[in-house]
Design an enzyme around this catalytic site. Structure first.
Site, short mmCIF file in Angstrom:
data_model
loop_
_atom_site.label_atom_id
_atom_site.label_comp_id
_atom_site.label_asym_id
_atom_site.label_seq_id
_atom_site.Cartn_x
_atom_site.Cartn_y
_atom_site.Cartn_z
N GLY A 277 0.85 -1.15 0.02
CA GLY A 277 0.05 -0.30 0.15
C GLY A 277 0.87 1.23 -0.03
O GLY A 277 0.17 2.41 0.06
N PRO A 320 4.74 -4.68 -0.87
CA PRO A 320 4.59 -3.46 -1.70
C PRO A 320 4.55 -3.95 -2.99
O PRO A 320 5.27 -4.58 -3.68
CB PRO A 320 6.01 -2.84 -1.35
CG PRO A 320 6.88 -3.78 -1.12
CD PRO A 320 6.23 -4.77 -0.41
N ARG A 322 2.79 -1.44 -5.99
CA ARG A 322 2.88 0.01 -6.70
C ARG A 322 4.26 0.68 -6.60
O ARG A 322 4.71 1.30 -7.64
CB ARG A 322 1.63 0.86 -6.09
CG ARG A 322 1.32 2.19 -6.80
CD ARG A 322 0.53 3.19 -5.96
NE ARG A 322 -0.48 2.52 -5.46
CZ ARG A 322 -1.74 2.42 -6.03
NH1 ARG A 322 -1.94 3.05 -6.98
NH2 ARG A 322 -2.93 1.77 -5.59
N ARG A 375 -7.28 3.38 -14.47
CA ARG A 375 -7.27 4.10 -13.33
C ARG A 375 -8.13 5.40 -13.47
O ARG A 375 -8.76 5.63 -12.39
CB ARG A 375 -5.92 4.13 -12.88
CG ARG A 375 -5.25 2.74 -12.39
CD ARG A 375 -4.18 2.79 -11.49
NE ARG A 375 -4.36 3.12 -10.33
CZ ARG A 375 -4.20 4.32 -9.64
NH1 ARG A 375 -3.72 5.39 -10.37
NH2 ARG A 375 -4.62 4.40 -8.53
N CYS A 406 -14.71 4.30 -27.30
CA CYS A 406 -16.06 5.16 -27.48
C CYS A 406 -16.65 5.53 -26.29
O CYS A 406 -17.72 4.76 -26.00
CB CYS A 406 -16.81 4.09 -28.35
SG CYS A 406 -16.12 3.52 -30.07
#
Ligand code: LLP
Length: 478
Positions: A277, A320, A322, A375, A406
């Site tokens: 995190g 960890p 990210r 995201r 689209c």
């Protein structure tokens, strides 16, 4: 050529309407260099040459930066927990991005691999990661996933429900092995973004509640099964955490649970996993959580609580994802349509004289979008972008970088300040896309997913090749 750190001037100068240069070193891979002509290279590779050879969009991953970040987690946490007399295992959370090469780099840098599905497990095994260095998560593991994990001899399976205690015990009995397991608990701490909340109960699918008593129940159920070896208690409190205080609160609650279990059963759990995190910077000026700064306070919190409780300090692990891979990668796009759109009553800006209260926003369309970075659409996540094939004029223009899908929510960068002469054929790069970019990519609108290309010492290496229309058609069996 100048490295990012060597450029002077204010960062993210939205105020004076100049494009986002120099490039903020918190956002861009450490091997990013801006040349005298304004063209950007990473890991010694000019992005213009990379785009010419491999096409766009492409995820460009700086291998040295990945290794450096992996190492810095291991070193910072290793030192901090050595100081309180214990050891740390760093599990790289493969959900952020996993390929065989990345799994190998993480292993070479001393990390273990955290997997959450059979697919992630298969990649880690294909990479040659020893089973003992792999963990398997998942709130709804299939029988096949559990079997595969046991066959591979994974170091731990993280149980997420009472049901799974029986299922994994049954599978272990059938395989004739003893399964090393952790129990994932919920501590009531929710963290992410800039603050955390800490309440007793949680209304979500993961883990077993400490406050509700299910955590204790599951731990005791594990101890009652000879096919299971209880190796640890696990907690993951959230993602993109920038305020580290939630970790200490969660650690206290887990360590108290561990002490209660020892009191009731005489079994002292050897390891505590505090999850992942660790937050990163996405926008110029944002400050990431620095592993070197959080490791010490986390270790101190563990030591203090253990001293209070009179229990020995456990082995610790963290997960960890990210923070290891996110900032190592940029997505390079080619600019297509550039379209000025008159906007009434813009929140900010920069009237351009069109009409009182109105302004022109330049919509810059690129050759990817929500299929390579979900995201923004999913979380309203904000990114930045920079021109990387040339310097561009000093005058900036308010731009919104959008994709080719689209859907009007197909936004890549909500609010970008680009050189006013941005035009068709330019290369734009969006930094900090390494985590949950490729891993959450889709084939929406039957757009083939981009490749992941590693750069290092002036050379490129394709880690995951570009999908082709043939790949997509091959799935359509009529
Ligand atoms: N360990 C567990 C048990 C997790 O559930 C997660 C993330 C991690 C470790 C790694 O967390 P990290 O260090 O990467 O924050 N798709 C979302 C993030 C979902 C994270 C889910 N679990 C996003 O794009 O922000």
């Amino acid at each position: 050529m100048t490295g990012l750190d060597g450029r002077d001037g204010a960062q993210g100068r939205h105020g004076d309407h100049a494009p986002d240069r120099p490039l903020d070193p918190h956002l861009w891979p450490s091997g990013t260099v801006v040349g005298p002509d304004g063209a950007v290279s990473i890991g010694g590779v000019d992005l213009r040459a990379l785009a010419a050879e491999h096409g766009t969009p492409a995820y460009v991953l700086d291998e040295a930066d990945f290794r450096r970040r992996a190492r810095s987690f291991r070193e910072a946490f290793g030192a901090a927990f050595a100081a309180i007399g214990t050891q740390v295992d760093v599990y790289y959370a493969g959900k952020a991005f996993l390929s065989t090469a990345v799994a190998r780099w993480a292993t070479e840098e001393g990390l273990h691999i955290d997997t959450a599905t059979g697919g992630e497990l298969a990649v880690a095994l294909r990479a040659g990661v020893p089973g003992a260095r792999i963990g398997l998560h998942g709130n709804n593991k299939s029988d096949a996933e559990i079997r595969r994990a046991l066959e591979a001899g994974v170091g731990r399976i993280v149980l997420d429900s009472l049901l799974e205690v029986d299922r994994v015990a049954g599978a272990a009995a059938a395989a004739g092995v003893r399964a090393p397991v952790m129990v994932r608990v919920t501590t009531g701490v929710h963290a992410g973004g800039h603050e955390y909340i800490s309440t007793a109960h949680e209304d979500q699918k993961f883990g077993l509640s400490i406050a509700g008593g299910q955590a204790q129940e599951a731990l005791e159920a594990v101890l009652a099964r000879p096919e299971l070896e209880l190796v640890g208690i696990h907690s993951h409190i959230g993602s993109q955490i920038l305020d580290a205080s939630g970790f200490a609160v969660a650690a206290r609650r887990i360590l108290e649970l561990r002490a209660r279990l020892a009191e009731r059963t005489g079994y002292l759990v050897g390891e505590v996993d505090l999850g992942g995190g660790y937050g990163i910077a996405y926008l110029p000026g944002e400050v990431p959580l620095d592993p070197a700064r959080v490791a010490g306070p986390m270790a101190d919190a563990v030591a203090t609580v253990c001293a209070e409780l009179g229990t020995p300090v456990p082995r610790v692990s963290i997960e960890p994802g990210r923070a290891v891979v996110g900032p190592t990668t940029v997505t390079v796009y080619t600019v297509g349509t550039v379209k000025p759109v008159l906007v009434e009553d813009g929140e900010e800006v920069v009237g351009d004289g069109s009409a009182p209260g109105a302004f022109t926003r330049t919509y810059v369309s690129v050759d990817g979008g929500m299929s390579d970075n979900l995201r923004p659409a999913l979380y309203g996540a904000r990114y930045s972008a920079a021109l990387v094939n040339r310097e561009g004029v000093a005058q900036g223009v308010r731009a919104r970088v959008v994709g080719k899908h689209c859907e009007s929510g197909d936004v890549v960068v909500h609010d970008a300040l680009l050189p006013a002469d941005v035009r068709t054929g330019d290369l734009l790069a969006v930094p900090a896309t390494g985590a949950y970019g490729r891993s959450m990519a889709s084939n929406y609108n039957l757009v083939p997913r981009p490749p992941v290309i590693a750069v290092r010492d002036g050379a490129t290496r394709v880690l995951v090749r570009r999908e082709t229309e043939e790949d997509l058609l091959a799935l359509d069996v009529g």
